[in-house]
Write an enzyme that holds these catalytic residues in place. Structure first.
Site, PDB file in Angstrom:
ATOM      1  N   GLY A 134       0.815  -1.218   0.000  1.00  0.00           N
ATOM      2  CA  GLY A 134       0.000   0.000   0.000  1.00  0.00           C
ATOM      3  C   GLY A 134       0.841   1.256   0.000  1.00  0.00           C
ATOM      4  N   LYS A 205       2.123 -10.204  -4.217  1.00  0.00           N
ATOM      5  CA  LYS A 205       3.113  -9.205  -3.780  1.00  0.00           C
ATOM      6  C   LYS A 205       4.487  -9.862  -3.612  1.00  0.00           C
ATOM      7  CE  LYS A 205      -0.490  -6.492  -1.538  1.00  0.00           C
ATOM      8  NZ  LYS A 205      -1.320  -6.365  -0.332  1.00  0.00           N
TER       9      LYS A 205
HETATM   10  N1  HSE Z   1      -6.299  -6.308   0.128  1.00  0.00           N
HETATM   11  C1  HSE Z   1      -4.993  -5.761   0.170  1.00  0.00           C
HETATM   12  C2  HSE Z   1      -4.463  -5.871   1.602  1.00  0.00           C
HETATM   13  C3  HSE Z   1      -5.037  -4.326  -0.272  1.00  0.00           C
HETATM   14  O1  HSE Z   1      -5.275  -6.080   2.503  1.00  0.00           O
HETATM   15  O2  HSE Z   1      -3.265  -5.776   1.816  1.00  0.00           O
HETATM   16  C4  HSE Z   1      -3.703  -3.660  -0.399  1.00  0.00           C
HETATM   17  O3  HSE Z   1      -2.893  -4.295  -1.340  1.00  0.00           O
END
Ligand code: HSE
Length: 417
Positions: A134, A205
């Site tokens: 994020g 990720k």
């Molecule tokens: N759904 C993802 C999380 C959103 O909770 O990390 C951010 O990448």
């Protein structure tokens, strides 16, 4: 220099809405920070939904053609999520000579090779910092801040939703359902929250981090992935008894030319900072050959945190509009991620035994004195322990298989940093 930089946003969901908010609120500041003067302005918002009553009604378009054919658009932000039509739309924008910024993990993890190839051909910028952790600038730090390092490995809490849920359940006694609803209300969860819970989001990720760190495309399906559905109150209490907590960890490392990676719940000892990362916060530890370890910590999901990372990438596109080879990786060479199960580590194990005393004696003899854990309210037949000696998982399974008095229900690695 162009006095007014124009940006189009594709997808007016949680993150897209946040990006529109930042562009509107901070137009002059973004101009100052990208070019020393001028402004960065929203020009289009693409969405198939009716936005005529929304705050962005005057920017609303339904057809990608409006964005692609407008020479005034400099940067396109993709916040639609999913692979299609996000992939086709991004390819069209890159082909039309527009720089593209995306927050879409799935898109980058699955289609990065083709997107880089088109960005290279068009000599435009393609950036995706918001796709990992994020608002925390993990990718930028790896590419630019640690530019003099070979990255040896990384590990971290890469999914905000599951960390938020584990914290709510085990520190605030919330039910799984209530914790998940709160994560959804706060805009943390994926459109399909199973992607969070089952570890697929953290896996994407991890794939992106591996690709960028080690220089060739690592696909999500190469990475063994286990989500948090099997983590219970009993495991949280046993982890606390062991002096730690259970966290969903994504990791990757390169040893002797082989890339290893995985996503799974782990018992993180309290002596490691990751054990104390709670709520929607993420943290990623990067290991460089010159710097040693760097730990980044911050909000890993949510509208404004993610929009912050997207806006920073928009500025980078303005500052460096050409293709940046450092912020990319080579196509896959066909080699797959190696089996991490061969790497020795200690394990947390919880299971049942009809005669726990007898089973504990047998386990001690077989495993070399594991540390047994006790928790309040445990059923009489529960036996939980942390192994003393690092060993490959296959060895552990073989040894446990030989102790017939004990049946393992949970086996999580112990995080060693
Ligand atoms: N759904 C993802 C999380 C959103 O909770 O990390 C951010 O990448």
């Amino acid at each position: 220099m162009k006095e007014r930089i124009k940006v189009a946003v594709m997808g007016y969901g949680t993150v897209g809405g946040g990006v529109c908010g930042v562009l509107t609120e901070k137009s002059s500041l973004l101009g100052l920070r990208s070019q020393g003067e001028g402004s960065v302005e929203l020009k289009y918002v693409l969405d198939i939904r009716d936005l005529s009553d929304s705050p962005v009604a005057r920017y609303w378009v339904k057809d990608i053609g409006a964005i692609v054919s407008d020479p005034d658009v400099d940067v396109v932000v993709e916040t639609m999520g999913g692979v299609e039509p996000a992939f086709s739309f991004c390819m069209k924008c890159l082909s039309a000579g527009k720089s593209v910024v995306t927050s879409n993990k799935q898109l980058v993890a699955e289609k990065g090779e083709a997107l880089f190839e088109q960005a290279r051909r068009s000599n435009v910028s393609f950036r995706f910092g918001a796709a990992v952790c994020g608002g925390v600038p993990v990718l930028k730090t790896m590419v630019y801040g640690l530019a003099a390092n070979s990255i040896r490995g990384f590990a971290g809490i890469l999914n905000g939703t599951t960390n938020f849920i584990l914290t709510k359940m085990f520190k605030e006694n919330a039910s799984f359902e209530d914790a998940l609803s709160a994560a959804q209300r706060n805009g943390y969860a994926e459109a399909d929250p199973a992607a969070d819970i089952e570890g697929r989001d953290a896996c994407r990720k991890t794939a992106i981090l591996c690709s960028l760190a080690f220089g060739r495309h690592v696909y999500p399906d190469e990475i063994p992935t286990q989500g948090v559905t099997g983590v219970t109150d009993a495991d949280a209490a046993c982890a606390a008894a062991a002096g730690g907590s259970i966290k969903l960890i994504g990791w990757g490392k390169k040893t002797d030319g082989a890339v290893y990676a995985g996503v799974s719940p782990m018992l993180v000892p309290a002596s490691h900072l990751l054990s104390h990362v709670d709520g929607v916060y993420n943290a990623a530890e990067l290991h460089g050959d010159k710097i040693g370890s760097v730990l980044l910590y911050g909000q890993g999901a949510g509208r404004d945190a993610t929009a912050s990372a997207v806006a920073a990438d928009v500025l980078d596109c303005i500052r460096r509009p050409g293709f940046d080879p450092a912020y990319s990786w080579a196509p896959s060479n066909g080699e797959r991620v190696a089996d991490g199960g061969v790497l020795p580590c200690r394990f947390y194990v919880r299971g049942t035994a009809a005669d726990p005393e007898k089973a504990a004696a047998a386990l001690s003899a077989a495993l070399g004195t594991p540390r047994f854990l006790s928790r309040a309210g445990a059923p009489a037949d529960e036996l939980a322990f942390v192994t003393a000696q690092p060993a490959p998982k296959a060895h552990l399974l073989e040894t446990l298989g030989s102790v017939t008095a004990f049946e393992a229900l949970r086996i999580f690695p112990v995080f060693e940093g």
